[in-house]
Each structure stands twice: as C-alpha cells, then as structure tokens.
Design an enzyme around this catalytic site. Structure first.
Site, PDB file in Angstrom:
ATOM      1  N   ARG A   1       0.816  -1.210   0.000  1.00 12.89           N
ATOM      2  CA  ARG A   1       0.000   0.000   0.000  1.00 12.89           C
ATOM      3  C   ARG A   1       0.852   1.263   0.000  1.00 12.89           C
ATOM      4  O   ARG A   1       0.544   2.245  -0.691  1.00 12.89           O
ATOM      5  CB  ARG A   1      -0.925   0.017   1.218  1.00 12.89           C
ATOM      6  CG  ARG A   1      -1.822   1.246   1.274  1.00 12.89           C
ATOM      7  CD  ARG A   1      -2.458   1.447   2.635  1.00 12.89           C
ATOM      8  NE  ARG A   1      -3.275   2.659   2.658  1.00 12.89           N
ATOM      9  CZ  ARG A   1      -2.794   3.884   2.816  1.00 12.89           C
ATOM     10  NH1 ARG A   1      -1.481   4.074   2.966  1.00 12.89           N
ATOM     11  NH2 ARG A   1      -3.605   4.938   2.826  1.00 12.89           N
TER      12      ARG A   1
ATOM     13  N   ARG B   1      -2.186  -9.015  10.878  1.00 13.43           N
ATOM     14  CA  ARG B   1      -1.506  -8.588   9.660  1.00 13.43           C
ATOM     15  C   ARG B   1      -0.029  -8.367   9.960  1.00 13.43           C
ATOM     16  O   ARG B   1       0.328  -7.879  11.037  1.00 13.43           O
ATOM     17  CB  ARG B   1      -2.106  -7.283   9.127  1.00 13.43           C
ATOM     18  CG  ARG B   1      -3.592  -7.287   9.026  1.00 13.43           C
ATOM     19  CD  ARG B   1      -4.194  -5.929   8.739  1.00 13.43           C
ATOM     20  NE  ARG B   1      -3.956  -5.515   7.362  1.00 13.43           N
ATOM     21  CZ  ARG B   1      -4.683  -4.574   6.762  1.00 13.43           C
ATOM     22  NH1 ARG B   1      -5.649  -3.968   7.414  1.00 13.43           N
ATOM     23  NH2 ARG B   1      -4.437  -4.245   5.520  1.00 13.43           N
TER      24      ARG B   1
ATOM     25  N   ASP C   1     -14.284   4.752   1.990  1.00  9.54           N
ATOM     26  CA  ASP C   1     -14.641   4.214   3.301  1.00  9.54           C
ATOM     27  C   ASP C   1     -15.563   5.133   4.101  1.00  9.54           C
ATOM     28  O   ASP C   1     -16.293   4.680   4.979  1.00  9.54           O
ATOM     29  CB  ASP C   1     -13.380   3.946   4.130  1.00  9.54           C
ATOM     30  CG  ASP C   1     -12.684   2.657   3.735  1.00  9.54           C
ATOM     31  OD1 ASP C   1     -13.264   1.902   2.926  1.00  9.54           O
ATOM     32  OD2 ASP C   1     -11.561   2.410   4.213  1.00  9.54           O
TER      33      ASP C   1
END
Length: 423
Positions: A112, A189, A305
């Site tokens: 990302r 994660r 979002d």
C-alpha cells in the site's frame, strides 16, 4: 477566509489524502479543476501492508498515466493457490495471468505504501496543491468550506470527504455522527522482508518468486503473498473477535495467540507466523453502505470508506474508492461549476446500487470460506465451486466507472434536474 482558486475552473477541496482521496485529486485535476488535497498526517509514510486493485480500477490508472509506475512495484504472480487449512491444494486460480486478456487490464498487487506514494506524486505532478498536517476542525456544508486548526477557512465550489471510516466529513453530510460497527472479526496482519526465512525449506516455495497463497478453515482464512521477486512478504489471518472498538481498532498482535489458533494447520503457514515480525491485530470495523452521500446543500459528498467501508475479503475496498473518484470527477466536469449539486447527486445515483452490491461480496465471501468445514472435525463438509475462480469479486473486474457516466449522463442528469427543481 480564502478561496482555493480564482479562475472559472471548478475549485475542489478533498479531505483525506489516502488511496481514494489522492485518486480523486488526480481525476479532478485531469479535468482541469483547481484541487487542494488536505491530510492530517504531517508526513505521508509508507504504512500498511499488501493491497490489491482489480482490473476495474487498474484500467482507470492506465488512462490517468499511473499504471506503469504502479506495475513497476507490483507482484508478478500469475496465479492464486487456494489450500485447505492442512496445506492440501484445492485449486490454482489463473485470474492474475489471464485478466489482461479477459478484461483488457491486469490487476495490481503490492505494498500500500508504494502505491500511495505513486498516487500522491502523480497528484502533485498534475497540479494538485497538497497540504499536510491539516486536521479539519469542522465543515460548513452551506458554502462549502473547511476550517483548519489555525483558524483558516478554505472555501471552494465542492468539498469531498475522503477521510476514512472515522470520517468527520460524514457528519457534515448526515447531520449526525454515524458510529461504526464492529464486524465480529479482526485480522492479524504483518509485512516485512524475507531475510529471516532464507534457507528454511518449509517456506522456500514462497521465496523463489512472487506468489499468492490462500488457506481456508473453520472460522478462519489467511493469505501469504510475496512481491519483488520473493524479497518482501505479507501475511494476514482473519479470525473471530469480540473486542470493544471504542478502545481502538489496532493493537499489537499476540504471536502465541496466533500460533495457538493455527496450531495444527499447514506447517508452512505456521512457520510464517512463527517468524514474521511487525504483527498487528486490526479490528474490522463495518457499517452498511450509507443511503446518503451528499449534504443537503448539495456541495459536500463522501467517498470511499467514509461512505461504504469494505471488508478485506471483498478485495475491492481500494478499487471501489478509485471508482468513486473517477465518477465524481467526470460528473463535475459534465455538470459544470454552477451545477455542483447535480454533479454530486448524479455521482450517488451512478454508484450507490453498484457499491452496495459490491460491499456485500465481502460478507458472503468470508462466510463461504469460513463455513465449509465441520467445526469439530475440521473436515470439509460443503462443496466449494471454484470454476469461476477463488474470488466472487472477479464479477466486478469488467466494470468501467467512467464509461458508466459517459453512457448514462444524459438520462440520469435529466431525471435529477427535474427532481432538484421540484425541491
């Protein structure tokens, strides 16, 4: 008080410099608008782990001139290997390799932070004014404007709130705070280099080249992906969780808890979690797709979002935010400076039903993977149809958000003109 631009071009303020906000900045700037991109971070750091973009968003990056830069830092994996929790291969999905032939554009998978940096750099290159360290104190949806901590008020023709799940901009649209809901799940994660795995035969196949591996089991599923020739590794494991999100959404991951959870799983998957560093436990926050994305004034809208958070199992959260961005820019360009309410309401009309259906895929995909097995014996007791690939979201890869606006603008805008005139 100040205006962000003095020309006849549309003046746009975008709050939130993440994937969706930066994409919106690029798309609007490419339409000749004056764009100011605000973010509360003092410095844009390469945070996060792996993220994927389907062909539906990579086609937009291609048109906007970003694709080659993004492909340079993307995974070269050609398939996704789906495994049972014990390591037995269920199927090898070739969508990564065949997407270009099927949809016209290959998807992208990488870190990302790398993608975000490329998007922001392209935004600035396209003339976007980037202002960091700007936490918005409040919105005035009637002007529209935003107030900065210094007391400065920035006024524009349109304000786009791309400020995430905790979006203060959503309050400007709804008139009240819409609290998020804990999904009942969380994700462990981790992301790092593969140096610590070198020479370990259990994970050697993950290090030889870029790869994508998926394990499914009762109430659990996990991924291990490697990029940059197998030199960087990402691991995720979605699990049930009952944490109170009021206390925060991200915690340090407990390695022993993870290993206990997967104690009899595929030894290769277990070894990754035995060694990988920088583990976080990310609580999956959710809310249904908002049924309002535009303020009563018609001058402020939410994106990504802030309007429709996606669960990771959809593999579409970032892509749908990019589609939002493309739609907003094209609607504003077609409506013009003096018809911003028409543009933003058209954006909602074009996107709402599509996004609502896409958002649901994250839930149904997770439930499908998590309920194939008997909870006690762990034997697979339900059939899994993989004839169309491992991801239900492949059905979205052929979508073209810009084409939808081009093809539907006359019909949608005419209908909305009638409705807006009647208000």
């Amino acid at each position: 008080m100040g205006s962000i631009g003095a020309s006849d071009a549309i003046n746009v303020i975008i709050v939130g410099g993440g994937i969706g906000g930066a994409s919106c900045a690029i798309a609007c700037a490419r339409q000749g608008m004056n764009v100011t991109l605000l973010d509360q971070a003092v410095e844009l750091l390469p945070i996060g782990d792996s993220i994927g973009f389907g062909s539906n968003s990579s086609k937009l990056f291609k048109r906007w001139g970003l694709y080659e830069d993004m492909w340079a830092v993307s995974s070269r994996a050609d398939n996704t290997i789906m495994r049972n929790w014990d390591g037995e291969i269920i199927t090898e999905d070739r969508h990564l390799a065949t997407a270009e032939a099927k949809y016209g554009y290959r998807g992208l998978l990488g870190h990302r932070g790398n993608y975000h940096r490329i998007l922001v750099d392209h935004a600035v290159r396209n003339g976007v004014q980037l202002r960091l360290g700007q936490k918005i104190e409040r919105y005035d949806a009637s002007k529209p404007s935003v107030f900065l901590p210094s007391g400065e008020e920035l006024v524009a023709d349109v304000v786009i709130a791309a400020d995430g799940v905790k979006s203060p901009g959503r309050t400007a649209v709804l008139g009240f705070e819409d609290a998020p809901i804990h999904s009942g799940y969380a994700v462990w994660r981790a992301y790092g280099t593969t140096d610590i795995f070198q020479g370990d035969p259990l994970v050697q196949e993950f290090l030889e080249k870029d790869c994508v591996n998926l394990w499914i089991g009762p109430d659990l599923h996990g991924f291990v992906t490697t990029v940059r020739g197998g030199s960087e590794i990402n691991a995720v494991l979605t699990h049930k969780d009952v944490a109170n999100i009021d206390e925060g959404w991200q915690f340090p991951g407990d390695r022993q808890e993870i290993l206990e959870t997967i104690r009899d799983w595929d030894p290769a998957f277990v070894r990754v979690w035995e060694k990988i560093q920088n583990i976080v436990d990310w609580k999956l926050v959710y809310r249904p797709c908002l049924d309002r994305w535009v303020s009563d004034s018609g001058l402020v809208a939410v994106l990504g979002d802030a309007a429709h958070p996606f669960l990771p199992t959809s593999t579409q959260g970032a892509s749908q935010a990019v589609e939002d961005a493309a739609t907003i820019a094209l609607c504003l360009a077609k409506a013009g400076k003096h018809q911003v309410p028409l543009a933003l309401q058209a954006y909602f009309e074009f996107r709402y039903n599509h996004v609502k259906a896409a958002q649901q895929i994250g839930i149904t995909q997770r439930d499908k993977w998590h309920n194939l097995h008997d909870k006690t014996s762990k034997k697979m007791v339900k059939d899994l149809d993989t004839s169309k690939g491992v991801l239900d979201s492949y059905t979205l890869w052929g979508h073209d958000a810009e084409k939808v606006v081009v093809d539907g603008w006359d019909t949608v805008s005419e209908q909305l003109r009638v409705e807006l005139a009647a208000r």
